[in-house]
Structures are given as C-alpha cells and as structure tokens.
Design an enzyme around this catalytic site. Sequence first.
Site, PDB file in Angstrom:
ATOM      1  CG  ASP A  25     -37.050 -88.610 -27.695  1.00 16.18           C
ATOM      2  OD1 ASP A  25     -36.693 -88.926 -26.536  1.00 16.18           O
ATOM      3  OD2 ASP A  25     -36.706 -89.235 -28.713  1.00 16.18           O
ATOM      4  CG  HIS A  80     -38.159 -86.338 -21.233  1.00 17.90           C
ATOM      5  ND1 HIS A  80     -38.017 -86.638 -22.570  1.00 17.90           N
ATOM      6  CD2 HIS A  80     -37.549 -85.137 -21.070  1.00 17.90           C
ATOM      7  CE1 HIS A  80     -37.362 -85.674 -23.183  1.00 17.90           C
ATOM      8  NE2 HIS A  80     -37.060 -84.752 -22.283  1.00 17.90           N
TER       9      HIS A  80
END
Length: 432
Positions: A407, A403
């Site tokens: 995204d 992450h």
Amino acid sequence: MAEHTIKMPDVGEGVAEAELVEWHVKIGDPVREDTVLAAVMTDKATVEIPSPVEGEIAWLGAEIGDVVAVGSPLIRIKTAGGASDAPMDDEAGEAPVADGMAQEGEGVPPPPAKETPKVAAKAEVKPPEKSKPIFSSGAPRAEGEKPLASPAVRLRAKEAGIDLRQVAGSGPAGRITHEDVDGFLSAGRQGSVKGLSRRTDVEDIKIVGLRRKIAEKMALSKRSIPHITYVEEIDVTALEETRAAMNASKKPDQPKLTLLPFLMRAMARAIADQPELNAVFDDEAGIVHRHGGIHIGIAAQTANGLVVPVVRHVEARDIWDCGAEVARLADAAKAGTAGRDELSGSTITITSLGAMGGVVTTPVINHPEVAIVGVNKMMIRPVWDGSQFIPRKMMNLSSSFDHRVIDGWDAARFIQRIKVLMETPALIFVEG
C-alpha cells in the site's frame, strides 16, 4: 578429408535451447583446437563454444539471434584424416534423426550464391557503381543495403563519427567487426558527410542477446505489476561528511566507500521493521514469498546492456563488507565474467544512474520483486533552516512498489525510515 559436427551444447540447469548471439568465425576460416567459434546466451549467462578440433569451417547452422535447441547441429569443420561424423552429401537423406542430424539435405552446405566468403570478397574488391557514388572514399555496398554489425561496433562507430555503410565487413554475411573499423580508421577515411542533407534511410536492428532478455523482462514487469512510485528528497550532507572521513582513515585492504553501502545498510535496517518489502510475488500461485535473507540487486549498466549483480545477505554485512562486494560484482559485470548465481536471486533492488541520475526517475520493478529503490543525482540546493537559506547536499530517492501487495502508506513509511537513517548516519551503525 573428414567432417566434424559441433552441436549446441547442454549449458546445464535444464535449459533446452540457447540464443546465438555472436559468430567468431565464417565459412572457410581455418581454426585450431580451442579457438572460440561462437557465443550463445541463455537467460543472462553467455557461454562461448570452443573448437574441439583443428580444421576449416565448412558450415554454419544458424544466424545471429536464432534460438537453437540443445543437441542441434551448429557448426561443421573439415578436418584432415579420420572418419567423418557427419553424412556426406549423397547420404544426407539417410542420416538418422536420433543422431541429432536433420534429414532431407538440411546438412548440405548452402549454395555458392549464399556463401558468406563470396559476399565478403565482393565487399572487399568490387568498387561502387560509378553512376551512383555515395562518398568519395568509395562505398563497399549498394545504396539501400543495410550494414550488419553488433551493438558494440555500432556504438563505437557512432562515437567516432563513422557511417557504417562505408565500411567493408569481413565477418559472416559481410558483418562489420571491430577489426574492420580499425582498418577504416587507419586508412584515414571519414564516414560522415559534412554539411546538411536529407536522410531517408531506415536501419533495422534485430533485438538479440542480453538486450532481448532485458526487453522481455521489462515488458513482463510493466504488464503484470501495477507500479506506484514514491519520491522523497534526502539531505545527505552529514552522510557525505561521514563517508569522506571513513575513506580518509580506511585501511589499505578496505574499499573506497560510495553512497551505496550506506543505502544498503539503511535498507536492511528499514526492512527489519517492514519485512514485507523484502519479498517476491509468485503471480501464478498468488503467493508472496517473504525472505529472511536480504539479497540486494544493484542494477549496473555495462557495454552490453543492463545487468543486476546481487549482494547476498546484506543483513549480515557491515559497511565495508557491502562496499567490497559491490566493487567486486561491478568489476565482474563490466568484464562479463559474472556467473549466473551472481546475477540472480535478488529480493529487492537498487537502481542508480550516478551523475546522470536526474532529479526524478520512475524505476521499473525487477520482476518478481515487490520494490525497487532509485538513487537520483546529488546536488547542492539552498535549504531554509528557519532563519536563512543554507547550502545543503540534497538527493532524491525515486522508488517503485508493487501496488498489489504494498500500500502507498507502507511504501511511504519505508522510504521515510531510510530518510531518517541517511540524514542521521550515526543511526546506521547503532545495533538493535
């Protein structure tokens, strides 16, 4: 008599040390030239150490799980005739450090009380104390004494219902080998007690070899990468029909196709639109290395643990080529013959538990990559088509992403693209 010293070999690629993962001999064993003495591991490559001479094992310089520096004395063998290349007991203090020998008597064989052969001999000839019988078959070790055995031997004993506390070990320090288990079984003994009883024993298992490498890498991945996991179900009915038809008409020299080659080609098509998924993240430099070549790691379970063979340049392979390379690498991984270059260099990974895949998993990213695609179990489920429920072959993909650089929207878009390709398999074969 002379004495020949075998040092930890230089296994190449700048490796300064290696972990001892297995002894094949014990003190007092006769050996011939080329007899395999031990196995050492560095990263995920295991190297066997053969004997360069014929003689008798006089000294073992490490225990299973020890990390030994390259050039350190590892084994000493008594040989017939010739000059010794190791100092005698009265010269031990004068051995030069530059020769790779330790000073102050480190090279002296251990005292009799610690010699492995005597421990093994006691295990073979001394019956248990009559005041404390454990089983009617006779226990080869005292109550509370822990048996030494490799993970493979423990697994075999567990599957056979054998209590390893009842098996005499003939290996170094009383270590139980496969031959010991064979002898126990051939004697018609049973290692477990029938009925219910409390157990208060605790078994300490040292984490060594490949299992330790796996533990270190998984800890590094979870510690340094903030994971996001995205799960989507896929209707693979049409894909399974296509796969069956291709297998039915394949040529003799072509491999039997599994689902993996189709998924690999679908991933290659999706990566062409989102190259940021085919990357590794250099944490220290703060740089994402985005690769043009698609090198897909296939996580595979072996008898020794999890390994990740790598299918290189999937972007340049068709379905059949992908299938053949997956089969070749799987065989090499299970046989333990896969080379270092075949177990490294992946840019994205697929993980699958096959029929044991479950409904949902949360895959751990293969550090330092940024994505991993997890295949779950395929099953027939009722699906509403707008007017009725119809049976369809459904399968979930459980995929994790780094992450820090991927995204949630991009992760979802990547998996949705794979979903479209796998639900309409003809698109996988359309160029462009």
